[in-house]
Design an enzyme around this catalytic site. Structure first.
Site, PDB file in Angstrom:
ATOM      1  N   CYS A 195      43.788  39.282  40.829  1.00 50.27           N
ATOM      2  CA  CYS A 195      44.395  40.161  40.104  1.00 50.27           C
ATOM      3  C   CYS A 195      44.486  41.435  40.341  1.00 50.27           C
ATOM      4  CB  CYS A 195      43.677  40.161  38.427  1.00 50.27           C
ATOM      5  SG  CYS A 195      42.321  41.130  38.647  1.00 50.27           S
ATOM      6  N   ALA A 196      45.157  42.494  39.780  1.00 45.71           N
ATOM      7  CA  ALA A 196      45.326  43.593  40.064  1.00 45.71           C
ATOM      8  C   ALA A 196      44.028  44.401  40.645  1.00 45.71           C
ATOM      9  CB  ALA A 196      46.152  44.488  39.133  1.00 45.71           C
TER      10      ALA A 196
END
Length: 376
Positions: A72-73
């Protein structure tokens, strides 16, 4: 049990192994920029589609023994999804420590080759961003070229090798990433070089990187020969190291050529770019090993994580060097270009010393792929 995979470990798998990635960012972010590799397979299922259940994701995951890495980020969402997959019985599931932010910042050091009278040249591959930095060393001294803003890996490498960093050199004023050259030079008491034609608006002192002024590293008098080569910027300056290596900055890449539009001067600079590529470089030895400051595709990287090619080979196969008609060339490098880098104007201002963003702001400014090439 869910395991953590660091950016360094992920890089090793991208280069030397294989990996299956479940990217849980939104579709737009995934399409724009993701982890890629010759033996990397990835799918995208946004986090919000997995909050209630991961059941519909299970059938899309491999049934072989490959490691599954959830990305994910920043880390939090991937950790949650990885835990749900683990509870659902998925084995060998990892989440990426620090997320894509950490992936963007990891530097992979690899030796390119030796120098004639002792010493070596190393490439630091920022795989997640496509940035390439270099360290030239001889007899305990070192020069670092096109350093990125994460300066710790260079310091650590120099310390482990017992090197004193004497010079920090930027081939041009960068627009897609924040340079670490000036910061590291100040910290280590080294000399910072920048092409003067790119430095007309900078707010700090520097040593001009100019043709005819060789930079010597070590007692073996390794010659770093600046070669004025405008086109990507008006000051772009290449370096010939030890008569073996051509550090081309953002003028020439393995699969493409540099774009001239990141300072809003595409039509003014396209002629300079063509002269550099079709005249100046063509007069150099075809045996020179071209070491660019960026790469755009994972296919440009060899099985050791290195990005390079002989100059003669590029004149035979690089699409940007095959355009004989000057008007066709001009159109190619001024029209239908890939999107410009994220926050490139602010990055240029930062590299001039006009902006002083915080670490978090710098990180956000750099998020995404580099886009310094004509062909994306």
């Amino acid at each position: 049990m869910v395991k953590i995979m660091t950016a360094k470990e992920a890089a090793e798998k991208v280069i030397h192994g294989e990996l299956f990635i479940l990217d849980v960012r939104n579709q737009e972010d995934y399409t724009n920029w993701k982890i890629e590799g010759k033996k990397v397979e990835s799918i995208n299922i946004p986090y919000f589609d997995l909050i209630d259940s991961v059941e519909h994701a299970l059938e899309k995951l491999p049934k072989d023994e490959r490691d599954i890495l959830v990305v994910c980020a920043k880390e939090g969402s991937s950790k949650f999804v990885a835990e749900q997959l683990d509870e659902a019985g998925v084995e060998e599931v990892y989440y990426l420590q620090g997320g894509m932010r950490a992936w963007s910042e990891y530097l992979y050091p690899v030796k390119i080759g030796d120098l004639k009278n002792g010493g070596s040249i190393y490439q630091f591959n920022r795989i997640g961003k496509g940035c390439l930095s270099y360290l030239v060393e001889s007899n305990g001294e070192a020069a670092i070229i096109d350093a990125v803003r994460m300066t710790e890996p260079f310091e650590q490498f120099a310390q482990e090798k017992g090197l004193t960093v004497k010079y920090l050199i930027d081939t041009h004023l960068h627009a897609d990433h924040i340079s670490g050259g000036r910061k590291l030079a100040e910290k280590l008491g080294a000399t910072y070089y920048l092409p003067p034609k790119d430095a007309t608006e900078v707010t700090f002192s520097y040593e001009p990187l100019e043709e005819g002024k060789d930079i010597l590293v070590g007692n073996t008098r390794i010659r770093i020969q600046p070669l004025y080569s405008p086109g990507h910027t008006i000051g772009s300056t290449s370096l010939i190291v030890d008569d073996q290596y051509l550090l081309s900055g953002d003028i020439l890449f393995v699969d493409s050529i540099g774009r001239p539009d990141l300072a809003g001067k595409a039509k003014d600079w396209v002629g300079d770019l063509r002269r550099t590529l079709y005249q100046l470089y063509k007069e150099l030895s075809p045996e020179l090993l071209v070491l660019p400051a960026h790469f755009g595709k994972i296919s440009e990287m060899d099985d050791q994580g290195r990005v390079f090619a002989k100059l003669g080979e590029l004149y035979a196969k690089n699409a940007g060097l095959q355009v004989e008609d000057e008007q066709v060339f001009r159109k190619m490098v001024t029209e239908n270009l890939p999107p410009q880098p994220n926050a490139y104007q602010e990055i240029r201002q930062t590299n001039m010393g006009k902006l002083t963003p915080t670490e978090d702001e710098q990180r956000e400014m750099e998020i995404g792929p580099n886009r310094c090439a004509v062909h994306d």
